[in-house]
Design an enzyme around this catalytic site. Structure first.
Site, PDB file in Angstrom:
ATOM      1  N   GLY A 278       0.717  -1.251   0.083  1.00  0.00           N
ATOM      2  CA  GLY A 278      -0.256   0.337   0.299  1.00  0.00           C
ATOM      3  C   GLY A 278       0.940   1.618   0.171  1.00  0.00           C
TER       4      GLY A 278
ATOM      5  CD1 TRP B  74       4.379   2.362  -5.057  1.00  0.00           C
ATOM      6  CD2 TRP B  74       3.691   2.849  -6.585  1.00  0.00           C
ATOM      7  NE1 TRP B  74       4.983   2.541  -5.781  1.00  0.00           N
ATOM      8  CE2 TRP B  74       5.068   2.670  -7.430  1.00  0.00           C
ATOM      9  CE3 TRP B  74       2.477   2.989  -8.214  1.00  0.00           C
ATOM     10  CZ2 TRP B  74       5.559   2.454  -8.456  1.00  0.00           C
ATOM     11  CZ3 TRP B  74       3.376   2.579  -9.244  1.00  0.00           C
ATOM     12  CH2 TRP B  74       4.505   2.496  -9.680  1.00  0.00           C
TER      13      TRP B  74
ATOM     14  CG  ASP C  84      -1.316  -6.806  -5.008  1.00  0.00           C
ATOM     15  OD1 ASP C  84      -0.703  -6.273  -5.230  1.00  0.00           O
ATOM     16  OD2 ASP C  84      -1.078  -7.998  -4.532  1.00  0.00           O
TER      17      ASP C  84
ATOM     18  CG  ASP D 114      -4.529 -13.434 -10.575  1.00  0.00           C
ATOM     19  OD1 ASP D 114      -3.881 -12.946 -11.547  1.00  0.00           O
ATOM     20  OD2 ASP D 114      -3.567 -15.016 -10.055  1.00  0.00           O
TER      21      ASP D 114
ATOM     22  CG  ASP E 174       4.799  -0.875  -8.303  1.00  0.00           C
ATOM     23  OD1 ASP E 174       6.737  -1.201  -9.301  1.00  0.00           O
ATOM     24  OD2 ASP E 174       5.587  -0.771  -7.190  1.00  0.00           O
TER      25      ASP E 174
ATOM     26  CE  LYS F 240       7.340  -3.469 -10.081  1.00  0.00           C
ATOM     27  NZ  LYS F 240       8.489  -2.904  -8.966  1.00  0.00           N
TER      28      LYS F 240
HETATM   29  C1  LIG Z   1       6.715  -4.286  -5.937  1.00  0.00           C
HETATM   30  S1  LIG Z   1       5.097  -5.104  -5.329  1.00  0.00           S
HETATM   31  C2  LIG Z   1       4.288  -3.301  -5.129  1.00  0.00           C
HETATM   32  C3  LIG Z   1       4.029  -2.656  -4.073  1.00  0.00           C
HETATM   33  C4  LIG Z   1       2.855  -1.433  -3.993  1.00  0.00           C
HETATM   34  N1  LIG Z   1       3.220  -0.414  -4.920  1.00  0.00           N
HETATM   35  C5  LIG Z   1       3.644  -0.648  -2.695  1.00  0.00           C
HETATM   36  O1  LIG Z   1       3.926   0.599  -2.234  1.00  0.00           O
HETATM   37  O2  LIG Z   1       3.361  -1.241  -1.680  1.00  0.00           O
HETATM   38  C6  LIG Z   1       4.170  -5.891  -6.371  1.00  0.00           C
HETATM   39  C7  LIG Z   1       2.701  -6.367  -6.520  1.00  0.00           C
HETATM   40  O3  LIG Z   1       2.478  -6.629  -7.357  1.00  0.00           O
HETATM   41  C8  LIG Z   1       1.190  -7.541  -7.089  1.00  0.00           C
HETATM   42  N2  LIG Z   1       0.804  -8.892  -8.289  1.00  0.00           N
HETATM   43  C9  LIG Z   1       2.009  -9.362  -8.409  1.00  0.00           C
HETATM   44  N3  LIG Z   1       0.596 -10.016  -9.819  1.00  0.00           N
HETATM   45  C10 LIG Z   1      -0.003  -9.798  -9.977  1.00  0.00           C
HETATM   46  C11 LIG Z   1      -1.406 -10.014 -10.274  1.00  0.00           C
HETATM   47  N4  LIG Z   1      -1.519 -10.998 -11.300  1.00  0.00           N
HETATM   48  N5  LIG Z   1      -2.638  -9.686 -10.268  1.00  0.00           N
HETATM   49  C12 LIG Z   1      -2.793  -9.028  -8.550  1.00  0.00           C
HETATM   50  N6  LIG Z   1      -1.946  -8.299  -8.441  1.00  0.00           N
HETATM   51  C13 LIG Z   1      -0.165  -9.126  -8.511  1.00  0.00           C
HETATM   52  C14 LIG Z   1       1.984  -8.589  -6.146  1.00  0.00           C
HETATM   53  O4  LIG Z   1       1.194  -9.513  -5.223  1.00  0.00           O
HETATM   54  C15 LIG Z   1       2.617  -6.946  -5.254  1.00  0.00           C
HETATM   55  O5  LIG Z   1       2.136  -6.917  -4.048  1.00  0.00           O
END
Ligand SMILES: C[S@@+](CC[C@H](N)C(=O)[O-])C[C@H]1O[C@@H](n2cnc3c(N)ncnc32)[C@H](O)[C@@H]1O
Length: 197
Positions: A52, A54, A72, A89, A113, A153
């Site tokens: 969280g 962002w 997420d 997802d 991200d 990203k």
């Molecule tokens: C680098 S983290 C994000 C950090 C976030 N921007 C923050 O500031 O806290 C990447 C996120 O992408 C999510 N993610 C990966 N694959 C996903 C999917 N298929 N659907 C939804 N979220 C996904 C992961 O669960 C993870 O929490």
């Protein structure tokens, strides 16, 4: 300690001090300063939002009237009144359908991200990450306002150029950047796009 690890450690400590849920928060602060993507009263959709960081940054930037939706696979602890959270997802079609039916209309800014689970095999990780990013770009006509912006990203690799070209067709202005907070050795970068056609 390696310089890379020291940098990571520094931002992790700073995030804790300032009450941010992740050091990623500093990436959004830096990128938004540079590209001025998020403005007061904007509506924002944030993909891959857990834990969280962002959401914390963007929900402040859009005040007083803007709203933020975070999505997420993982659960996200509740945030302020202007933040709505969806757990799911995004590879499952119904997740984006749920967002579209939430009644907030098209967004001013879409953030992503998202990073897949890392296998350590660069080619596989690059492919999976670009697949995730493409899934949301394909839905931009339904999700993003005309003239809207996005910040995505991307993992560097063979498919980056075609991703960039796709975005250049759909946005007036597209820029690639590696924020200072990202580790130098990582293949992670961000694409800032403005003026959705
Ligand atoms: C680098 S983290 C994000 C950090 C976030 N921007 C923050 O500031 O806290 C990447 C996120 O992408 C999510 N993610 C990966 N694959 C996903 C999917 N298929 N659907 C939804 N979220 C996904 C992961 O669960 C993870 O929490």
């Amino acid at each position: 300690m390696r310089l890379e690890d020291a940098k990571k450690d520094h931002y992790r400590k700073l995030a804790k001090e300032l009450g941010y849920r992740s050091r990623s928060a500093f990436k959004l602060i830096e990128l938004n300063k540079k590209y001025n993507l998020i403005k007061s009263n904007d509506n924002i959709l944030d993909f891959g939002a857990a834990p969280g960081g962002w959401l914390q940054v963007s929900s402040k930037l859009v005040m007083p009237k803007g709203k933020v939706i975070g999505v997420d696979i993982l659960p996200i602890m509740p945030l302020g009144e202007n933040v709505t959270i969806f757990q799911g997802d995004i590879r499952e079609k119904e997740v984006i359908e749920r967002i579209l039916h939430a009644g907030e209309g098209k967004m001013d800014v879409v953030l992503s991200d998202m990073a897949p689970n890392i296998s350590g095999i660069w080619k596989i990780d690059h492919n999976n990450q670009i697949d995730l990013t493409m899934l949301i770009i394909d839905r931009f006509p339904e999700l993003l306002e005309k003239n809207g912006s996005c910040l995505l990203k991307a993992f560097d690799g063979p498919r980056l150029k075609s991703l960039e070209n796709n975005l250049k067709k759909n946005f007036k202005n597209v820029k690639l950047i590696k924020p200072k907070v990202s580790r130098n050795a990582s293949s992670e970068l961000y694409i800032s796009c403005r003026g959705f056609r």
